[in-house]
Design a protein around this motif. Structure first.
Motif, mmCIF file in Angstrom:
data_model
loop_
_atom_site.group_PDB
_atom_site.id
_atom_site.type_symbol
_atom_site.label_atom_id
_atom_site.label_comp_id
_atom_site.label_asym_id
_atom_site.label_seq_id
_atom_site.Cartn_x
_atom_site.Cartn_y
_atom_site.Cartn_z
ATOM 1 N N ALA A 183 0.833 -1.213 0.000
ATOM 2 C CA ALA A 183 0.000 0.000 0.000
ATOM 3 C C ALA A 183 0.868 1.264 0.000
ATOM 4 N N GLU A 184 2.013 1.189 0.664
ATOM 5 C CA GLU A 184 2.898 2.353 0.755
ATOM 6 C C GLU A 184 3.783 2.491 -0.486
ATOM 7 N N ASN A 185 4.295 1.375 -0.958
ATOM 8 C CA ASN A 185 5.335 1.442 -1.991
ATOM 9 C C ASN A 185 4.880 1.139 -3.417
ATOM 10 N N HIS A 186 3.748 0.507 -3.566
ATOM 11 C CA HIS A 186 3.178 0.244 -4.891
ATOM 12 C C HIS A 186 1.702 0.602 -4.810
ATOM 13 N N PRO A 187 1.426 1.859 -4.436
ATOM 14 C CA PRO A 187 0.078 2.219 -3.987
ATOM 15 C C PRO A 187 -1.025 1.917 -4.995
ATOM 16 N N VAL A 188 -0.773 2.230 -6.269
ATOM 17 C CA VAL A 188 -1.863 2.088 -7.240
ATOM 18 C C VAL A 188 -2.213 0.614 -7.474
ATOM 19 N N SER A 189 -1.237 -0.270 -7.295
ATOM 20 C CA SER A 189 -1.541 -1.693 -7.488
ATOM 21 C C SER A 189 -2.529 -2.202 -6.449
ATOM 22 N N PHE A 190 -2.646 -1.451 -5.370
ATOM 23 C CA PHE A 190 -3.526 -1.914 -4.288
ATOM 24 C C PHE A 190 -4.974 -2.030 -4.743
ATOM 25 N N LYS A 191 -5.320 -1.300 -5.819
ATOM 26 C CA LYS A 191 -6.710 -1.380 -6.274
ATOM 27 C C LYS A 191 -7.068 -2.802 -6.715
ATOM 28 N N TRP A 192 -6.060 -3.567 -7.147
ATOM 29 C CA TRP A 192 -6.354 -4.947 -7.582
ATOM 30 C C TRP A 192 -6.415 -5.892 -6.397
ATOM 31 N N ILE A 193 -5.777 -5.519 -5.298
ATOM 32 C CA ILE A 193 -5.955 -6.271 -4.050
ATOM 33 C C ILE A 193 -7.360 -5.978 -3.521
ATOM 34 N N GLN A 194 -7.715 -4.705 -3.600
ATOM 35 C CA GLN A 194 -9.050 -4.320 -3.140
ATOM 36 C C GLN A 194 -10.126 -5.006 -3.990
ATOM 37 N N THR B 165 27.748 -8.353 16.513
ATOM 38 C CA THR B 165 26.533 -9.104 16.770
ATOM 39 C C THR B 165 26.448 -9.422 18.258
ATOM 40 N N CYS B 166 25.220 -9.426 18.771
ATOM 41 C CA CYS B 166 24.989 -9.683 20.193
ATOM 42 C C CYS B 166 25.910 -8.818 21.054
ATOM 43 N N ASP B 167 26.049 -7.574 20.632
ATOM 44 C CA ASP B 167 26.943 -6.646 21.312
ATOM 45 C C ASP B 167 26.073 -5.641 22.065
ATOM 46 N N PRO B 168 26.238 -5.540 23.390
ATOM 47 C CA PRO B 168 25.381 -4.633 24.154
ATOM 48 C C PRO B 168 25.473 -3.174 23.699
ATOM 49 N N LYS B 169 26.546 -2.835 22.961
ATOM 50 C CA LYS B 169 26.646 -1.463 22.453
ATOM 51 C C LYS B 169 25.612 -1.195 21.356
ATOM 52 N N TYR B 170 25.157 -2.277 20.699
ATOM 53 C CA TYR B 170 24.176 -2.140 19.608
ATOM 54 C C TYR B 170 23.013 -3.100 19.875
ATOM 55 N N PRO B 171 22.138 -2.748 20.802
ATOM 56 C CA PRO B 171 21.157 -3.728 21.293
ATOM 57 C C PRO B 171 19.884 -3.880 20.464
ATOM 58 N N PHE B 172 19.644 -2.982 19.513
ATOM 59 C CA PHE B 172 18.344 -3.000 18.831
ATOM 60 C C PHE B 172 18.447 -3.428 17.370
ATOM 61 N N VAL B 173 17.457 -4.216 16.948
ATOM 62 C CA VAL B 173 17.384 -4.609 15.538
ATOM 63 C C VAL B 173 16.932 -3.381 14.740
ATOM 64 N N CYS B 174 17.506 -3.192 13.564
ATOM 65 C CA CYS B 174 17.121 -2.065 12.721
ATOM 66 C C CYS B 174 16.767 -2.564 11.332
ATOM 67 N N THR B 175 15.801 -1.912 10.730
ATOM 68 C CA THR B 175 15.468 -2.209 9.346
ATOM 69 C C THR B 175 15.244 -0.901 8.602
ATOM 70 N N THR B 176 15.212 -0.993 7.255
ATOM 71 C CA THR B 176 15.052 0.209 6.428
ATOM 72 C C THR B 176 13.833 0.063 5.546
ATOM 73 N N TYR B 177 13.265 1.188 5.155
ATOM 74 C CA TYR B 177 12.099 1.113 4.272
ATOM 75 C C TYR B 177 11.840 2.424 3.561
ATOM 76 N N ARG B 178 10.716 2.455 2.835
ATOM 77 C CA ARG B 178 10.390 3.627 2.027
ATOM 78 C C ARG B 178 9.031 4.189 2.435
ATOM 79 N N VAL B 179 8.778 5.422 2.006
ATOM 80 C CA VAL B 179 7.449 6.023 2.168
ATOM 81 C C VAL B 179 6.927 6.382 0.776
ATOM 82 N N THR B 180 5.599 6.503 0.662
ATOM 83 C CA THR B 180 4.983 6.766 -0.637
ATOM 84 C C THR B 180 5.546 8.008 -1.302
#
Lengths: 804, 189
Positions: A22-33, A656-671
């Motif tokens: 819905a965010e990254n291929h917004p117009v295609s969502f009409k076919w899901i709908q 990895t498993c290093d208390p200095k970097y305790p959080f998982v991070c991910t990346t993404y896009r906006v419309t």
């Protein structure tokens, strides 16, 4: 995509996983709908609640990097509950094939592993053949060495409890998804999966997708209307640019790049896929015709039978050499290259470990950068931490036309090749990319004509005749790609007529049929829909052969009748002896009447539940990301994928498993933005809507780190740090991973130092240099960071207050 | 008059506007229609396809008699997008009409801290000379094992999924003729 966008409407269950449609291929969502309006179930599986989740019937969370565990659990569930398409599995997959007796799997490692090379000897994964060279099969699927039994055994370890501990998904949620998606196992139901970079950007990227392909094969969802494995690709023509082989390992049409051990055309052709099974079409057997026809487009009249059609002029990789992205920039960092083209790309922001890329650019003698706007790549020499006085790199920044200022075609994810017309002239001195490269090569050739230089033959022999009335003519290139019958001078009807004797030319066999004597097929705009399935066979053109759904013969029974009478894709007309409906894959009779298996691009003719060709195992297995929050892989003693290439030294570090970097991070896009923002950050409407870098986090993590919504935070990995505005939201929730609370955060990757001021930096300053062992696609979707509040007022708010 | 979907949309759009404005107690319909007419009056329509994600939505671009882009909107005849565009596609106009576009050929000399405007001819000749120098210096006819490889080790390229099919193919052709093996682009990342 095996299918296409309009086809989503034909699905009964749609799973979006590793993506945010819905965010990254917004117009295609009409076919899901459209599918939902007819009662379809829409499932979204993602680490974060997104715009897509708001429309989902079922939304389920998982920790980034645990998709194989999640889907492996589904394989177990389907087999244990006996909900799979038995006819399909027996006839159209390799479930019945017998595997080499020396194949084994133990504690995360498949047979043949060499720890010193970090590689497998794959010989023990081979499928057994009989005396005629035909695969041995047990159609009862009972033989303990048959693929189906090995599959069952492999995934028996993926219990609900175990999967839940790894993914952080409650077992009730897992069951909900498995049950809903499993409901498509009957022939009258179709399930489709839509994925994106959330699956590919992992050290197990290929196997993420393979796990789902196995599920689609078990459920009989490949080759049918409303089914398939569908990559929602991120760029308007990344399908076409891949087809055209702007990648080190292929030449146009997915033929392998020549390698040093294949000195002659004959040597190259010895690697042509073969099958001794008379029922396997093995379409790749035609490859020699496509290669010679391609060489004819490279060297024209200089390509003759006597000189191997110019094969010897093609550059060759060493055996086993990998010149892919991460290695390319690693070599650049080491000073291997003097020259570099960044043509329509912004690697200073788009590449994983962008900080290393920026340093690598300083090692060059010259760089050519072609783009619509200035970028962090073109202007790297004046970026943060750079001293122009110390940077030798000579930079040429060439202005190019935008998409609406030139003519040509692009291919969308559904393989539709659509023609674009020129709407306006480019501004100032800007020129279309095609004109720039056309003129540039003429200049290079003139230099080699004057002063021969090193190995001038391929340059002097190159066919480069794309002018009409003194101007570069894109139609001439389009026709060259389609190909000619050189004996008549007529355009090829399609690739079926291509030959390996030099009497035909074709720039890319997959596109043969796109520009024929009947005209430019990509420019067609007729909206007929004879099947009622939304195939639109006369709108644009689709490779291969205008076939809208690939492997469509898997949608019929042995007599050629549609297995789903509600959505017949193709049907065998026994009287006329021909197929009706979509362009069949391919035109052989149905299997029951001495026909051929449906998966014509696979040497064995069937779908591979067991995939002996991949580098990291014939079955997908869960491994943790290079950087992960837990010290032990709960599935085995192999924490990470045992065959990934680990880059170390220089700027390459990980933790990895290093208390200095305790959080998982991910990346993404906006419309509102696209990729590095190289276009969209310059558009006032869009930059106003999404002005700056942010870091999304849960209420729980914000409380833990005393961060309020709108505060500035510093997000830091072992490679670098970025500052961002905190968005504290219930869209993120902490995960319970084997009794441990694990937090995850997410950042968009649309920003860069150049523009706008205070918009923030590229999140790729944080991501590691590490890739999938099959594709080398970087693991940008799961790595470890720290997040801290920094003393800085939220600038935009303050400015507004002052003005007020 | 034959009612196509587009004429139907125009009529129903005008009706809806009339109803809304009527609710305000005065009728702005003529003003609305006039404003609509002005924007694309006499404009030429050209079809294209969006440059962002891979859905492939249809766009109609309006240009005035001077060839200037004055509007871009969704193509209602397009079977995938049916006239819809997302925020990015709907901003296509601002790609064409944008003071920040690169409009000059720019050159940054070694160790310089500024761009210099140059001519195409000069830039292409200098780039061509650079290509030849790098290629000739790094060309490898045989590898360490003595196998013929005929490749240029000293130049690399990235790009581009932002180009048209024909341009991608031509670019691939040029790079391979020059002997490059480090040829990569967006699809890898």
């Amino acid at each position: 995509m095996t299918n296409h966008y309009n086809d989503f409407k034909n699905s009964d269950v749609i799973l979006n996983m590793g993506g945010n449609v819905a965010e990254n291929h917004p117009v295609s969502f009409k076919w899901i709908q459209a599918a939902k309006d007819k009662g379809a179930i829409f499932i979204h599986v993602d680490p974060r609640f997104t715009r897509t989740s708001t429309k989902a019937d079922i939304f389920v969370r998982l920790r980034s990097g645990t998709d194989i565990a999640f889907l492996g659990g589904m394989i177990k569930y389907l087999i244990d509950s006996n909900i799979y398409d038995e006819f399909y599995v027996k006839n159209y997959t390799n479930a019945s094939f017998i595997v080499n007796p020396r194949y084994s799997f133990d504690d995360g490692l498949f047979s043949g592993y060499d720890p010193t090379k970090r590689a497998y000897d794959k010989s023990t994964w081979a499928l057994e053949k009989d005396e005629q060279g035909i695969p041995r099969r047990d159609m009862t699927l009972q033989d303990p060495r048959c693929v189906f039994q090995l599959l069952k055994k492999h995934y028996s370890r993926y219990t609900l409890q175990k999967v839940s501990e790894i993914t952080g998904t409650p077992t009730t949620d897992l069951e909900k998804v498995y049950k809903a998606y499993g409901s498509t196992y009957t022939p009258d139901k179709a399930g489709t999966v839509l994925y994106a970079m959330g699956w590919t950007q992992h050290t197990v990227g290929v196997q993420n997708i393979r796990t789902m392909a196995i599920i689609q094969d078990l459920l009989g969802n490949m080759g049918i209307a409303g089914g398939g494995v569908n990559a929602l690709r991120g760029e308007s023509n990344v399908q076409g640019s891949t087809d055209a082989a702007l990648l080190f390992h292929i030449i146009p049409g997915y033929m392998p790049t020549p390698r040093a051990p294949w000195a002659t055309l004959e040597d190259y052709n010895k690697t042509t896929p073969s099958s001794k099974d008379p029922r396997s079409v093995n379409w790749w057997k035609n490859r020699p015709k496509y290669l010679v026809s391609y060489l004819k487009t490279m060297y024209g009249g200089k390509s003759t039978k006597e000189n191997d059609f110019g094969y010897g002029w093609m550059p060759k990789l060493d055996a086993g050499q990998d010149a892919s992205w991460l290695n390319l920039f690693d070599e650049m960092f080491k000073g291997t290259f003097t020259g570099f083209f960044a043509w329509g790309m912004n690697p200073a922001c788009s590449s994983a470990h962008a900080g290393k890329v920026r340093q690598a650019l300083t090692k060059l003698d010259w760089m050519v950068n072609v783009n619509v706007f200035d970028s962090e790549t073109g202007s790297f020499w004046k970026g943060p931490g750079m001293d122009p006085k110390k940077i030798k790199t000579e930079v040429f920044q060439l202005p190019c036309a935008a998409f609406l200022e030139k003519e040509g075609s692009i291919s969308n994810s559904g393989r539709w090749m659509q023609w674009r017309y020129k709407c306006a002239n480019p501004p100032g001195a800007a020129l279309p990319d095609g004109d720039i490269m056309f003129e540039l090569f003429k200049k290079v050739r003139a230099l080699y004509e004057k002063d021969k230089g090193a190995f001038p033959e391929p340059i002097l022999s190159l066919k480069w005749d794309y002018e009409t009335s003194g101007h570069f003519d894109i139609h001439k290139v389009a026709k060259e790609i389609n190909g000619y019958d050189l004996t008549t001078g007529k355009l090829m009807v399609n690739f079926v007529g291509l030959k390996d004797d030099g009497t035909t030319s074709c720039g890319n066999w997959l596109y043969s049929g796109s520009y024929t004597e009947a005209g430019n097929m990509a420019a067609r705009r007729k909206k007929t829909d004879p099947t009622g399935l939304g195939l639109y066979p006369e709108w644009s053109w689709c490779w291969p052969l205008n076939r809208r759904i690939i492997y469509n013969r898997a949608s019929v029974d042995l007599d050629g009748n549609p297995r789903n009478p509600k959505r017949p894709l193709i049907k065998w007309d026994a009287v006329e002896k021909k197929w009706i409906g979509d362009v069949p894959d391919n035109a052989v009779p149905p299997m029951g009447t001495n026909g051929a298996y449906p998966f014509i691009m696979k040497p064995d003719g069937v779908a591979s539940l067991f995939g002996p060709g991949l580098n990291d195992g014939p079955f997908p297995e869960h491994y943790e990301p290079l950087e992960c929050p837990i010290e032990k892989n709960l599935m085995s003693n192999q924490r990470i994928n045992p065959v990934i290439k680990v880059f170390e030294g220089g700027l390459d570090t990980f933790a990895t498993c290093d208390p200095k970097y305790p959080f998982v991070c991910t990346t993404y896009r906006v419309t509102e933005h696209w990729q590095t923002g190289v276009l969209t950050r310059w558009l006032p409407w869009l930059i106003e809507a999404e002005p700056q870098m942010f870091c999304e986090m849960s209420l729980e993590l914000a409380k833990l780190r005393e961060i309020k919504n709108g505060d500035w935070v510093r997000v830091e990995s072992p490679r670098g740090k970025v500052e961002a505005v905190a968005i504290v939201t219930s869209r993120w929730k902490p995960f319970n991973i084997a009794g441990q609370t694990i937090h995850q955060v997410g950042l968009p990757w649309h920003y860069g130092w150049l523009h706008p001021k205070d918009g923030g930096e590229s999140v790729n300053l944080l991501t590691p240099t590490i890739g999938d062992p099959n594709t080398m696609i970087p693991e940008s979707k799961a790595f470890m960071v720290n997040v801290r509040k920094v003393a800085r007022q939220p600038a935009p708010t303050k400015k507004i207050e002052k003005k007020g | 008059m034959k009612i196509t979907r587009r004429t139907f949309l125009k009529v129903s759009g005008a009706t809806a506007a009339g109803t809304v404005m009527g609710g305000l107690g005065f009728d702005l319909t003529p003003v609305e229609s006039y404003a609509q007419e002005l924007r694309i009056k006499g404009a030429k329509e050209t079809t294209t396809v969006c440059c962002y994600c891979s859905v492939g939505c249809g766009i109609i671009v309006h240009t005035d008699s001077a060839g200037k882009v004055i509007n871009a909107e969704g193509d209602p005849d397009h079977p995938i997008s049916e006239g819809s565009l997302c925020a990015k596609g709907a901003s296509s106009y601002q790609i064409a009409v944008n003071p920040n576009r690169l409009q000059k050929v720019l050159y940054r000399a070694p160790y310089s801290n500024a761009w210099k405007e140059v001519k195409w001819e000069w830039a292409l000749e200098k780039i061509a000379a650079n290509i030849k120098k790098s290629r000739d210096a790094s060309f490898m006819e045989k590898n360490a094992a003595g196998q013929v490889v005929n490749r240029t080790n000293g130049i690399a390229s990235v790009g581009s999924a932002a180009m048209d099919n024909e341009e991608c193919w031509l670019y691939s052709k040029m790079l391979r003729a020059l002997g490059l093996i480090y040829v990569e682009h967006q699809a890898r990342i």
